[in-house]
Design a protein around this motif. Structure first.
Motif, PDB file in Angstrom:
ATOM      1  N   PRO A  55       0.834  -1.207   0.000  1.00 50.04           N
ATOM      2  CA  PRO A  55       0.000   0.000   0.000  1.00 50.04           C
ATOM      3  C   PRO A  55       0.865   1.251   0.000  1.00 50.04           C
ATOM      4  O   PRO A  55       2.067   1.204   0.292  1.00 50.04           O
ATOM      5  N   GLU A  56       0.253   2.363  -0.292  1.00 48.64           N
ATOM      6  CA  GLU A  56       0.927   3.636  -0.132  1.00 48.64           C
ATOM      7  C   GLU A  56       1.069   3.925   1.362  1.00 48.64           C
ATOM      8  O   GLU A  56       0.079   3.895   2.101  1.00 48.64           O
ATOM      9  N   LEU A  57       2.290   4.156   1.827  1.00 46.39           N
ATOM     10  CA  LEU A  57       2.549   4.449   3.232  1.00 46.39           C
ATOM     11  C   LEU A  57       2.711   5.953   3.402  1.00 46.39           C
ATOM     12  O   LEU A  57       3.468   6.593   2.671  1.00 46.39           O
ATOM     13  N   VAL A  58       1.991   6.507   4.374  1.00 46.04           N
ATOM     14  CA  VAL A  58       1.984   7.951   4.586  1.00 46.04           C
ATOM     15  C   VAL A  58       2.239   8.238   6.061  1.00 46.04           C
ATOM     16  O   VAL A  58       1.596   7.665   6.942  1.00 46.04           O
ATOM     17  N   CYS A  59       3.182   9.133   6.331  1.00 43.19           N
ATOM     18  CA  CYS A  59       3.413   9.585   7.705  1.00 43.19           C
ATOM     19  C   CYS A  59       2.339  10.614   8.057  1.00 43.19           C
ATOM     20  O   CYS A  59       2.174  11.618   7.341  1.00 43.19           O
ATOM     21  N   CYS A  60       1.608  10.368   9.127  1.00 47.79           N
ATOM     22  CA  CYS A  60       0.522  11.277   9.512  1.00 47.79           C
ATOM     23  C   CYS A  60       0.394  11.320  11.025  1.00 47.79           C
ATOM     24  O   CYS A  60       0.034  10.319  11.652  1.00 47.79           O
ATOM     25  N   ASP A  61       0.693  12.461  11.591  1.00 44.63           N
ATOM     26  CA  ASP A  61       0.473  12.728  13.011  1.00 44.63           C
ATOM     27  C   ASP A  61      -0.932  13.306  13.139  1.00 44.63           C
ATOM     28  O   ASP A  61      -1.205  14.406  12.657  1.00 44.63           O
ATOM     29  N   VAL A  62      -1.833  12.563  13.785  1.00 51.01           N
ATOM     30  CA  VAL A  62      -3.240  12.981  13.819  1.00 51.01           C
ATOM     31  C   VAL A  62      -3.466  14.249  14.623  1.00 51.01           C
ATOM     32  O   VAL A  62      -4.561  14.821  14.577  1.00 51.01           O
ATOM     33  N   GLN A  63      -2.458  14.702  15.350  1.00 52.44           N
ATOM     34  CA  GLN A  63      -2.594  15.983  16.050  1.00 52.44           C
ATOM     35  C   GLN A  63      -2.337  17.170  15.133  1.00 52.44           C
ATOM     36  O   GLN A  63      -2.625  18.309  15.514  1.00 52.44           O
ATOM     37  N   GLN A  64      -1.810  16.896  13.962  1.00 49.05           N
ATOM     38  CA  GLN A  64      -1.492  17.959  13.014  1.00 49.05           C
ATOM     39  C   GLN A  64      -2.586  18.021  11.938  1.00 49.05           C
ATOM     40  O   GLN A  64      -2.661  17.158  11.077  1.00 49.05           O
ATOM     41  N   ASP A  65      -3.413  19.043  12.007  1.00 48.53           N
ATOM     42  CA  ASP A  65      -4.534  19.155  11.072  1.00 48.53           C
ATOM     43  C   ASP A  65      -4.062  19.179   9.623  1.00 48.53           C
ATOM     44  O   ASP A  65      -4.721  18.620   8.738  1.00 48.53           O
ATOM     45  N   ALA A  66      -2.945  19.833   9.377  1.00 46.31           N
ATOM     46  CA  ALA A  66      -2.446  19.918   7.998  1.00 46.31           C
ATOM     47  C   ALA A  66      -2.100  18.535   7.461  1.00 46.31           C
ATOM     48  O   ALA A  66      -2.334  18.245   6.279  1.00 46.31           O
ATOM     49  N   GLN A  67      -1.556  17.675   8.311  1.00 39.75           N
ATOM     50  CA  GLN A  67      -1.223  16.324   7.867  1.00 39.75           C
ATOM     51  C   GLN A  67      -2.481  15.500   7.616  1.00 39.75           C
ATOM     52  O   GLN A  67      -2.527  14.697   6.669  1.00 39.75           O
ATOM     53  N   LEU A  68      -3.506  15.676   8.436  1.00 42.76           N
ATOM     54  CA  LEU A  68      -4.784  15.007   8.175  1.00 42.76           C
ATOM     55  C   LEU A  68      -5.401  15.513   6.880  1.00 42.76           C
ATOM     56  O   LEU A  68      -5.931  14.729   6.080  1.00 42.76           O
ATOM     57  N   ASP A  69      -5.341  16.813   6.674  1.00 40.68           N
ATOM     58  CA  ASP A  69      -5.860  17.376   5.425  1.00 40.68           C
ATOM     59  C   ASP A  69      -5.140  16.773   4.224  1.00 40.68           C
ATOM     60  O   ASP A  69      -5.774  16.396   3.225  1.00 40.68           O
ATOM     61  N   ASP A  70      -3.825  16.674   4.317  1.00 37.15           N
ATOM     62  CA  ASP A  70      -3.042  16.118   3.210  1.00 37.15           C
ATOM     63  C   ASP A  70      -3.384  14.653   2.968  1.00 37.15           C
ATOM     64  O   ASP A  70      -3.435  14.198   1.820  1.00 37.15           O
ATOM     65  N   LEU A  71      -3.612  13.916   4.046  1.00 35.02           N
ATOM     66  CA  LEU A  71      -3.949  12.492   3.918  1.00 35.02           C
ATOM     67  C   LEU A  71      -5.237  12.302   3.122  1.00 35.02           C
ATOM     68  O   LEU A  71      -5.288  11.507   2.171  1.00 35.02           O
ATOM     69  N   PHE A  72      -6.273  13.040   3.496  1.00 27.92           N
ATOM     70  CA  PHE A  72      -7.550  12.867   2.804  1.00 27.92           C
ATOM     71  C   PHE A  72      -7.534  13.499   1.422  1.00 27.92           C
ATOM     72  O   PHE A  72      -8.229  13.025   0.509  1.00 27.92           O
ATOM     73  N   ALA A  73      -6.732  14.539   1.256  1.00 30.03           N
ATOM     74  CA  ALA A  73      -6.566  15.101  -0.092  1.00 30.03           C
ATOM     75  C   ALA A  73      -5.886  14.093  -1.002  1.00 30.03           C
ATOM     76  O   ALA A  73      -6.239  13.968  -2.189  1.00 30.03           O
ATOM     77  N   ARG A  74      -4.933  13.357  -0.463  1.00 34.12           N
ATOM     78  CA  ARG A  74      -4.259  12.322  -1.250  1.00 34.12           C
ATOM     79  C   ARG A  74      -5.239  11.204  -1.627  1.00 34.12           C
ATOM     80  O   ARG A  74      -5.238  10.725  -2.769  1.00 34.12           O
ATOM     81  N   ALA A  75      -6.093  10.802  -0.688  1.00 34.55           N
ATOM     82  CA  ALA A  75      -7.093   9.781  -0.994  1.00 34.55           C
ATOM     83  C   ALA A  75      -8.041  10.264  -2.089  1.00 34.55           C
ATOM     84  O   ALA A  75      -8.395   9.503  -3.008  1.00 34.55           O
ATOM     85  N   HIS A  76      -8.432  11.536  -2.005  1.00 35.97           N
ATOM     86  CA  HIS A  76      -9.320  12.093  -3.031  1.00 35.97           C
ATOM     87  C   HIS A  76      -8.624  12.148  -4.382  1.00 35.97           C
ATOM     88  O   HIS A  76      -9.211  11.807  -5.420  1.00 35.97           O
TER      89      HIS A  76
END
Length: 251
Positions: A55-76
């Protein structure tokens, strides 16, 4: 799950519940983005990629809103939608986790609640617009949310909040066809469990007193997630599902 796509959050190593979920989802035909919490974990998670279908592996700290935004933007960007999100993330400072609930610090309680509970809500908020045709949101809880389990301490109230949030999100998102579940494994030898005092005693109790006389594995949890996220679970929502070899019957 053939053709289904989604996110599995919380991979740390091969003993992670997130690993069992990503592996089972891949084996069932789904495609995943799998997240880990910090760059320090990369050397532990990268070798696991082949067992999860690369799978695509992504570093994401859930306390960082920008990283969560990037994660779901990548999924989209990749799929245009999300069919499932698996949240397998929990944390409490050791000094608060090992002490009495009545003695826990304000800061420790808030941090545990933010990472272990509210981050699931934040992920649900970002997933909702990507689930136009419905989907499934899943988190990991434990029986200590419902009854007092020795040494579970601060995580008991935190997981109770997570289970309550599960029910409210299920009610709010159900009209859009989005199902929400909590999965409640028994004692599993994960890195997070190692932070609990007397965990080995809890594990031995599960092995000797559960009706099936064993502990559940991360693969058992993953198989349950597949069932709940698939069309086989289409009429289920807002539930806590015990995956503990029946141990909860005897608490």
């Amino acid at each position: 799950m053939q053709g289904k796509v989604g996110i599995v959050a919380g991979l740390a190593n091969q003993d992670s519940i997130a690993f069992g979920c990503a592996q089972a989802l891949h084996n069932a035909g789904a495609e995943c983005i799998v997240t880990y919490a910090s760059p320090k974990a990369e050397k532990f998670v990268t070798p696991l990629a082949a067992d999860m279908g690369k799978p695509e592996l992504v570093c994401c700290d859930v306390q960082q809103d920008a990283q969560l935004d990037d994660l779901f933007a990548r999924a989209h960007e990749r799929w245009g939608r999300v069919d499932f999100v698996v949240h397998s993330i929990a944390f409490a400072p050791l000094e608060d986790l090992h002490g009495r609930v009545v003695d826990c610090s304000r800061e420790g309680f808030a941090l545990a609640m933010d990472i272990s509970c509210h981050s699931f809500i934040r992920m649900a908020r970002r997933a909702e617009p990507l689930m136009k045709d419905g989907g499934t949101l899943l988190n990991m809880t434990y029986y200590g949310a419902e009854k007092v389990v020795d040494n579970y301490n601060l995580m008991g109230p935190v997981k109770a909040a997570l289970e309550s949030a599960t029910r409210y999100l299920a009610a709010e998102l159900g009209p859009q066809g989005i199902r929400v579940h909590a999965v409640s494994p028994g004692a599993i030898r994960t890195r997070a469990a190692a932070g609990l005092k007397a965990f080995d005693e809890l594990a031995r109790d599960g092995e000797t007193r559960s009706p099936l006389r064993r502990l559940a594995s991360v693969q058992d949890v993953g198989n349950t997630v597949v069932y709940l996220a698939s069309d086989a679970g289409a009429a289920l929502s807002g539930l806590t599902h015990y995956v503990d070899a029946g141990r909860h019957l005897r608490f």
